[in-house]
Write a protein that holds these residues in place. Structure first.
Motif, PDB file in Angstrom:
ATOM      1  N   PHE A  55       0.863  -1.099  -0.089  1.00 28.04           N
ATOM      2  CA  PHE A  55       0.012  -0.112  -0.201  1.00 28.04           C
ATOM      3  C   PHE A  55       0.838   1.170   0.109  1.00 28.04           C
ATOM      4  O   PHE A  55       0.444   2.409  -0.816  1.00 28.04           O
ATOM      5  CB  PHE A  55      -0.995  -0.049   1.272  1.00 28.04           C
ATOM      6  CG  PHE A  55      -1.868   1.266   1.423  1.00 28.04           C
ATOM      7  CD1 PHE A  55      -2.847   1.233   0.332  1.00 28.04           C
ATOM      8  CD2 PHE A  55      -1.570   2.111   2.067  1.00 28.04           C
ATOM      9  CE1 PHE A  55      -3.845   2.382   0.445  1.00 28.04           C
ATOM     10  CE2 PHE A  55      -2.499   3.326   2.177  1.00 28.04           C
ATOM     11  CZ  PHE A  55      -3.411   3.447   1.277  1.00 28.04           C
ATOM     12  N   ILE A  56       1.786   1.244   0.849  1.00 27.57           N
ATOM     13  CA  ILE A  56       2.964   2.417   0.869  1.00 27.57           C
ATOM     14  C   ILE A  56       3.281   2.693  -0.585  1.00 27.57           C
ATOM     15  O   ILE A  56       3.684   3.780  -1.001  1.00 27.57           O
ATOM     16  CB  ILE A  56       3.933   2.284   2.006  1.00 27.57           C
ATOM     17  CG1 ILE A  56       3.218   2.364   3.227  1.00 27.57           C
ATOM     18  CG2 ILE A  56       4.878   3.303   1.834  1.00 27.57           C
ATOM     19  CD1 ILE A  56       4.082   2.039   4.573  1.00 27.57           C
ATOM     20  N   SER A  57       3.916   1.544  -1.059  1.00 30.39           N
ATOM     21  CA  SER A  57       4.371   1.570  -2.458  1.00 30.39           C
ATOM     22  C   SER A  57       3.444   1.977  -3.449  1.00 30.39           C
ATOM     23  O   SER A  57       3.762   2.956  -4.305  1.00 30.39           O
ATOM     24  CB  SER A  57       4.783   0.250  -2.872  1.00 30.39           C
ATOM     25  OG  SER A  57       4.993  -0.105  -4.368  1.00 30.39           O
ATOM     26  N   GLN A  58       2.227   1.753  -3.336  1.00 30.60           N
ATOM     27  CA  GLN A  58       1.117   2.326  -4.168  1.00 30.60           C
ATOM     28  C   GLN A  58       0.859   3.877  -3.882  1.00 30.60           C
ATOM     29  O   GLN A  58       0.628   4.553  -4.924  1.00 30.60           O
ATOM     30  CB  GLN A  58      -0.197   1.664  -3.930  1.00 30.60           C
ATOM     31  CG  GLN A  58      -1.282   2.046  -4.901  1.00 30.60           C
ATOM     32  CD  GLN A  58      -1.069   1.338  -6.416  1.00 30.60           C
ATOM     33  OE1 GLN A  58      -0.074   0.534  -6.397  1.00 30.60           O
ATOM     34  NE2 GLN A  58      -1.741   1.863  -7.289  1.00 30.60           N
ATOM     35  N   VAL A  59       1.106   4.178  -2.755  1.00 21.20           N
ATOM     36  CA  VAL A  59       0.781   5.598  -2.260  1.00 21.20           C
ATOM     37  C   VAL A  59       1.848   6.306  -2.797  1.00 21.20           C
ATOM     38  O   VAL A  59       1.826   7.401  -3.750  1.00 21.20           O
ATOM     39  CB  VAL A  59       0.692   5.772  -0.827  1.00 21.20           C
ATOM     40  CG1 VAL A  59       0.722   7.379  -0.842  1.00 21.20           C
ATOM     41  CG2 VAL A  59      -0.579   5.149  -0.682  1.00 21.20           C
ATOM     42  N   ALA A  60       3.166   5.908  -2.996  1.00 25.13           N
ATOM     43  CA  ALA A  60       4.418   6.394  -3.661  1.00 25.13           C
ATOM     44  C   ALA A  60       4.165   6.634  -5.146  1.00 25.13           C
ATOM     45  O   ALA A  60       4.745   7.564  -5.623  1.00 25.13           O
ATOM     46  CB  ALA A  60       5.610   5.598  -3.169  1.00 25.13           C
TER      47      ALA A  60
END
Length: 251
Positions: A55-60
């Motif tokens: 999810f953090i990767s997707q936000v980035a």
């Protein structure tokens, strides 16, 4: 954490003449933001929090246009310049002091889970805009990948690879890449090198030049035969070799 951040900012200022100060780099460079968020995503991934890491990767990706899988390994002082469209796969390894430009893919060609599907960039590698490096092989220390190159096999240390499929242009066997200073001295933006023409183009130019020499030799022989009274009219009707036109086509 803050020492790594200061190190990253200092490295970006060294590599990018458009970077005026640390505050500008910290607030306006998506490559730095993507690296910072990746460190958090990778920590979650390593702690077994797989969904959180993704999810953090997707936000980035939403905020920077750069997609780095949380399972990827990113070294120190990695600079993703401009960055939009960069994709780094799960098993990719990016070594210290690497520079990656926009539109680059570090992708995998295998569908086997758990295998090393994505490439490894050794220390000091420069990957030009739009280059695609596909497969679980290693790009050697200090290698340069030209813009829009498609690399599907290992690149030796210090070499330059261009074209589709990529071909090796040159190799500097004596280069030492064990320190930040050396890597900085060898840095060339977008992987552009002096006399870095496509080796296929060089080979074709060489063949054209050789054909030109042979044409001149034939003209000399025909002139000598004509002076001796031997008729060569049919041979003289053959269309002349146009080296200039062929060289333009190769360029």
């Amino acid at each position: 954490m803050f020492s790594r951040l200061r190190e990253d900012i200092h490295h970006i200022i060294e590599r990018d003449p458009a970077a005026r100060n640390a505050w500008e780099v910290l607030t306006c460079y998506p490559g730095l933001h993507a690296i910072m968020l990746h460190r958090l995503a990778a920590w979650c991934w390593g702690m077994g929090l797989k969904w959180a890491g993704r999810f953090i990767s997707q936000v980035a990706r939403w905020f920077t246009g750069i997609e780095i899988h949380p399972g990827a390994s990113i070294g120190r002082r990695v600079f993703i310049d401009h960055g939009f469209g960069v994709v780094i796969g799960e098993t990719a390894v990016v070594g210290d002091d690497c520079t990656i430009y926009q539109g680059v893919t570090l992708g995998g060609t295998s569908l086997t889970k758990g295998s090393k599907r994505h490439p490894t960039l050794d220390v000091g590698v420069i990957v030009g805009a739009g280059a695609q490096i596909l497969g679980g092989f290693t790009v050697g220390a200090g290698a340069k990948i030209g813009s829009n190159a498609v690399v599907v096999k290992e690149v030796p240390p210090g070499a330059t690879a261009v074209g589709n499929p990529a071909r090796i242009v040159q190799k500097s066997a004596g280069d030492k890449l064990d320190g930040v200073t050396t890597a900085t001295e060898l840095f060339t933006a977008y992987g552009v090198t002096v006399n870095g023409d496509d080796p296929l183009s060089k080979a074709l130019h060489g063949l054209i030049q050789q054909a030109t020499v042979q044409q001149k030799q034939m003209d000399t022989v025909l002139a000598a035969l004509k002076a001796s009274g031997i008729s060569c009219e049919k041979l003289l009707e053959i269309e002349k070799f146009n080296a200039e036109q062929l060289n333009k086509l190769v360029d």
